[in-house]
Design a protein around this motif. Structure first.
Motif, PDB file in Angstrom:
ATOM      1  N   LEU A 212       0.963  -1.345   0.060  1.00 29.66           N
ATOM      2  CA  LEU A 212       0.030  -0.072   0.130  1.00 29.66           C
ATOM      3  C   LEU A 212       0.819   1.110  -0.058  1.00 29.66           C
ATOM      4  CD1 LEU A 212      -2.854   1.177   0.335  1.00 29.66           C
ATOM      5  CD2 LEU A 212      -2.406   0.989   2.501  1.00 29.66           C
TER       6      LEU A 212
ATOM      7  N   THR B 285      -7.989   5.058   2.564  1.00 29.12           N
ATOM      8  CA  THR B 285      -7.565   5.589   1.260  1.00 29.12           C
ATOM      9  C   THR B 285      -8.576   6.439   0.211  1.00 29.12           C
ATOM     10  OG1 THR B 285      -7.879   3.654  -0.037  1.00 29.12           O
ATOM     11  CG2 THR B 285      -5.796   3.696   1.305  1.00 29.12           C
TER      12      THR B 285
ATOM     13  N   ARG C 196      -8.649  -0.385   3.195  1.00 30.66           N
ATOM     14  CA  ARG C 196      -8.035  -1.720   3.140  1.00 30.66           C
ATOM     15  C   ARG C 196      -8.066  -2.353   4.565  1.00 30.66           C
ATOM     16  NH1 ARG C 196      -3.476  -2.088  -1.026  1.00 30.66           N
ATOM     17  NH2 ARG C 196      -3.459  -4.149  -0.296  1.00 30.66           N
TER      18      ARG C 196
END
Length: 163
Positions: A93, A126, A131
């Protein structure tokens, strides 16, 4: 690479299991010899089963499950390896996408106003959504370490608790 969390599972527990199984085998042989003067075939078979059962914890010692959460370059990386060479999972990420950290804290069943902080689930917020960090990393337990490491790279990250 800057590791945040690195967990290797089972070393002490597996050593303890091996010691316990060896002690059971030795105790069975010793007790049968002490009570009858000789060791019966049933006791030898039982002791052999205890000794053969030591294979599983020894195999776990040789190839432990490991989990690593780290920051590499400008990415947050988590890796989960069940056994050496088997079932390797890695996710990345980019740090610039992280807008916030959301810790979802479950309630204890049957008790009012009680929260299970160690069982928290961590979501990285995000622009595309959320996530989830796998629960293998115990985000509730290592919360302060995770937040401190993320804040080093993103000082204005928002940390939110949802109960």
């Amino acid at each position: 690479m800057k590791p945040i969390i690195h967990l290797k599972e089972g070393l002490l527990g597996n050593f303890t299991t091996v010691a316990f199984l060896l002690a059971l085998a030795a105790t069975a042989v010793w007790l049968d010899h002490r009570s009858h003067g000789e060791v019966s075939i049933f006791t030898w078979v039982l002791a052999a089963l205890f000794l053969l059962s030591c294979y599983f914890p020894i195999a776990n010692i040789r190839t432990p499950k490991s989990r690593t959460l780290s920051i590499e370059d400008s990415q947050l990386v988590w890796r989960i390896r069940d056994k050496e060479g088997e079932d390797f999972r890695e996710e990345r990420l980019p740090l610039k996408q992280i807008r916030g950290l959301q810790f979802v804290i479950p309630r204890e069943v049957g008790v009012r106003n009680s929260h299970l902080l160690s069982c928290a689930v961590l979501y990285f917020v995000t622009p595309d959504g959320r996530r989830e960090l796998p629960s293998d990393f115990f985000p509730g337990v290592y919360r302060e370490r995770i937040v401190a490491a993320i804040r080093e790279h993103i000082p204005d990250v928002q940390v939110e608790e949802v109960a």
